[in-house]
Design a protein around this motif. Sequence first.
Motif, PDB file in Angstrom:
ATOM      1  N   ASP A  78       0.829  -1.205   0.000  1.00 28.02           N
ATOM      2  CA  ASP A  78       0.000   0.000   0.000  1.00 28.02           C
ATOM      3  C   ASP A  78       0.866   1.259   0.000  1.00 28.02           C
ATOM      4  N   LEU A  79       1.954   1.243   0.777  1.00 26.89           N
ATOM      5  CA  LEU A  79       2.862   2.392   0.814  1.00 26.89           C
ATOM      6  C   LEU A  79       3.476   2.633  -0.559  1.00 26.89           C
ATOM      7  N   ALA A  80       3.919   1.570  -1.206  1.00 27.12           N
ATOM      8  CA  ALA A  80       4.532   1.708  -2.530  1.00 27.12           C
ATOM      9  C   ALA A  80       3.549   2.286  -3.544  1.00 27.12           C
ATOM     10  N   LYS A  81       2.282   1.953  -3.411  1.00 28.82           N
ATOM     11  CA  LYS A  81       1.255   2.512  -4.303  1.00 28.82           C
ATOM     12  C   LYS A  81       0.957   3.960  -3.954  1.00 28.82           C
ATOM     13  N   ARG A  82       0.956   4.275  -2.677  1.00 23.81           N
ATOM     14  CA  ARG A  82       0.632   5.632  -2.232  1.00 23.81           C
ATOM     15  C   ARG A  82       1.763   6.616  -2.507  1.00 23.81           C
ATOM     16  N   ALA A  83       2.995   6.124  -2.443  1.00 28.19           N
ATOM     17  CA  ALA A  83       4.173   6.981  -2.633  1.00 28.19           C
ATOM     18  C   ALA A  83       5.091   6.357  -3.680  1.00 28.19           C
ATOM     19  N   PRO A  84       4.631   6.300  -4.940  1.00 26.34           N
ATOM     20  CA  PRO A  84       5.454   5.651  -5.963  1.00 26.34           C
ATOM     21  C   PRO A  84       6.782   6.380  -6.165  1.00 26.34           C
ATOM     22  N   GLY A  85       7.805   5.607  -6.342  1.00 28.60           N
ATOM     23  CA  GLY A  85       9.135   6.160  -6.556  1.00 28.60           C
ATOM     24  C   GLY A  85      10.185   5.188  -6.065  1.00 28.60           C
ATOM     25  N   ARG A  86      11.438   5.650  -6.094  1.00 30.71           N
ATOM     26  CA  ARG A  86      12.531   4.769  -5.687  1.00 30.71           C
ATOM     27  C   ARG A  86      13.609   5.520  -4.909  1.00 30.71           C
ATOM     28  N   SER A  87      13.231   6.602  -4.228  1.00 29.83           N
ATOM     29  CA  SER A  87      14.266   7.359  -3.530  1.00 29.83           C
ATOM     30  C   SER A  87      14.450   6.947  -2.073  1.00 29.83           C
ATOM     31  N   VAL A  88      13.513   6.189  -1.514  1.00 29.83           N
ATOM     32  CA  VAL A  88      13.609   5.740  -0.124  1.00 29.83           C
ATOM     33  C   VAL A  88      13.346   4.241  -0.086  1.00 29.83           C
ATOM     34  N   GLU A  89      14.140   3.533   0.688  1.00 28.99           N
ATOM     35  CA  GLU A  89      13.876   2.115   0.898  1.00 28.99           C
ATOM     36  C   GLU A  89      13.342   1.946   2.319  1.00 28.99           C
ATOM     37  N   VAL A  90      12.154   1.346   2.436  1.00 30.94           N
ATOM     38  CA  VAL A  90      11.552   1.061   3.732  1.00 30.94           C
ATOM     39  C   VAL A  90      11.725  -0.434   3.975  1.00 30.94           C
ATOM     40  N   ARG A  91      12.403  -0.757   5.072  1.00 33.13           N
ATOM     41  CA  ARG A  91      12.717  -2.147   5.397  1.00 33.13           C
ATOM     42  C   ARG A  91      12.002  -2.555   6.685  1.00 33.13           C
ATOM     43  N   VAL A  92      11.365  -3.712   6.628  1.00 32.57           N
ATOM     44  CA  VAL A  92      10.706  -4.283   7.803  1.00 32.57           C
ATOM     45  C   VAL A  92      11.160  -5.744   7.895  1.00 32.57           C
ATOM     46  N   PRO A  93      12.388  -5.945   8.415  1.00 34.58           N
ATOM     47  CA  PRO A  93      12.900  -7.304   8.479  1.00 34.58           C
ATOM     48  C   PRO A  93      12.132  -8.137   9.513  1.00 34.58           C
ATOM     49  N   PRO A  94      11.950  -9.399   9.275  1.00 35.23           N
ATOM     50  CA  PRO A  94      12.436 -10.182   8.145  1.00 35.23           C
ATOM     51  C   PRO A  94      11.421 -10.314   7.018  1.00 35.23           C
ATOM     52  N   TYR A  95      10.366  -9.489   7.028  1.00 31.70           N
ATOM     53  CA  TYR A  95       9.228  -9.734   6.153  1.00 31.70           C
ATOM     54  C   TYR A  95       9.205  -9.000   4.826  1.00 31.70           C
ATOM     55  N   GLY A  96       9.887  -7.884   4.707  1.00 32.57           N
ATOM     56  CA  GLY A  96       9.820  -7.207   3.419  1.00 32.57           C
ATOM     57  C   GLY A  96      10.499  -5.861   3.391  1.00 32.57           C
ATOM     58  N   ALA A  97      10.578  -5.328   2.192  1.00 30.18           N
ATOM     59  CA  ALA A  97      11.140  -4.003   1.944  1.00 30.18           C
ATOM     60  C   ALA A  97      10.565  -3.498   0.632  1.00 30.18           C
ATOM     61  N   VAL A  98      10.389  -2.189   0.549  1.00 31.16           N
ATOM     62  CA  VAL A  98       9.940  -1.572  -0.698  1.00 31.16           C
ATOM     63  C   VAL A  98      10.733  -0.301  -0.931  1.00 31.16           C
ATOM     64  N   GLN A  99      10.848   0.050  -2.202  1.00 27.49           N
ATOM     65  CA  GLN A  99      11.369   1.362  -2.558  1.00 27.49           C
ATOM     66  C   GLN A  99      10.169   2.219  -2.902  1.00 27.49           C
ATOM     67  N   CYS A 100      10.190   3.450  -2.423  1.00 23.34           N
ATOM     68  CA  CYS A 100       9.053   4.339  -2.610  1.00 23.34           C
ATOM     69  C   CYS A 100       9.511   5.789  -2.546  1.00 23.34           C
ATOM     70  N   VAL A 101       8.615   6.693  -2.648  1.00 21.79           N
ATOM     71  CA  VAL A 101       8.780   8.144  -2.556  1.00 21.79           C
ATOM     72  C   VAL A 101       9.428   8.700  -3.828  1.00 21.79           C
ATOM     73  N   PRO A 102       8.757   9.663  -4.429  1.00 19.16           N
ATOM     74  CA  PRO A 102       9.310  10.286  -5.634  1.00 19.16           C
ATOM     75  C   PRO A 102      10.658  10.955  -5.350  1.00 19.16           C
ATOM     76  N   GLY A 103      11.493  10.982  -6.353  1.00 21.62           N
ATOM     77  CA  GLY A 103      12.793  11.631  -6.218  1.00 21.62           C
ATOM     78  C   GLY A 103      13.847  10.854  -6.960  1.00 21.62           C
ATOM     79  N   PRO A 104      15.112  11.177  -6.682  1.00 21.57           N
ATOM     80  CA  PRO A 104      16.212  10.501  -7.371  1.00 21.57           C
ATOM     81  C   PRO A 104      16.167   9.001  -7.143  1.00 21.57           C
ATOM     82  N   ARG A 105      16.337   8.244  -8.200  1.00 21.54           N
ATOM     83  CA  ARG A 105      16.268   6.793  -8.140  1.00 21.54           C
ATOM     84  C   ARG A 105      17.600   6.219  -7.673  1.00 21.54           C
ATOM     85  N   HIS A 106      17.507   5.238  -6.815  1.00 22.96           N
ATOM     86  CA  HIS A 106      18.696   4.532  -6.338  1.00 22.96           C
ATOM     87  C   HIS A 106      18.781   3.187  -7.043  1.00 22.96           C
ATOM     88  N   THR A 107      19.974   2.820  -7.528  1.00 20.82           N
ATOM     89  CA  THR A 107      20.073   1.561  -8.265  1.00 20.82           C
ATOM     90  C   THR A 107      21.130   0.586  -7.753  1.00 20.82           C
TER      91      THR A 107
END
Length: 117
Positions: free
Chosen positions: A39-68
Amino acid sequence: MSSAHNKSAAVAATLADIDAGRTPDAATLRDAVRALLSDLAKRAPGRSVEVRVPPYGAVQCVPGPRHTRGTPPNVVEMDPVTWVLLATGRMGWDEAVTQGRIRASGTRADISDYIPM
């Protein structure tokens, strides 16, 4: 039963366990975390922030400079119960930061504009 319904049920069941003072079932907590991260990734599409919730998941989100490559410059990390509480509005961003329940680094790491969902 639809996948969306299962995810909503996982969030509801996790919150019920937390409210009752019980430790949420690991599989249900995992499903709740992943649903809320999605839901967060849909609400804040982008790849400038990585949100990590170990051990269950992580998403990249928030508009801005893309991290690769390598470690992202903007990272938010927390435990699964904290994420569920934040994403559902049961805990505020400032409260979680003050209590040391969130580890955030980088100039874009404050995702409080996107939660609760």
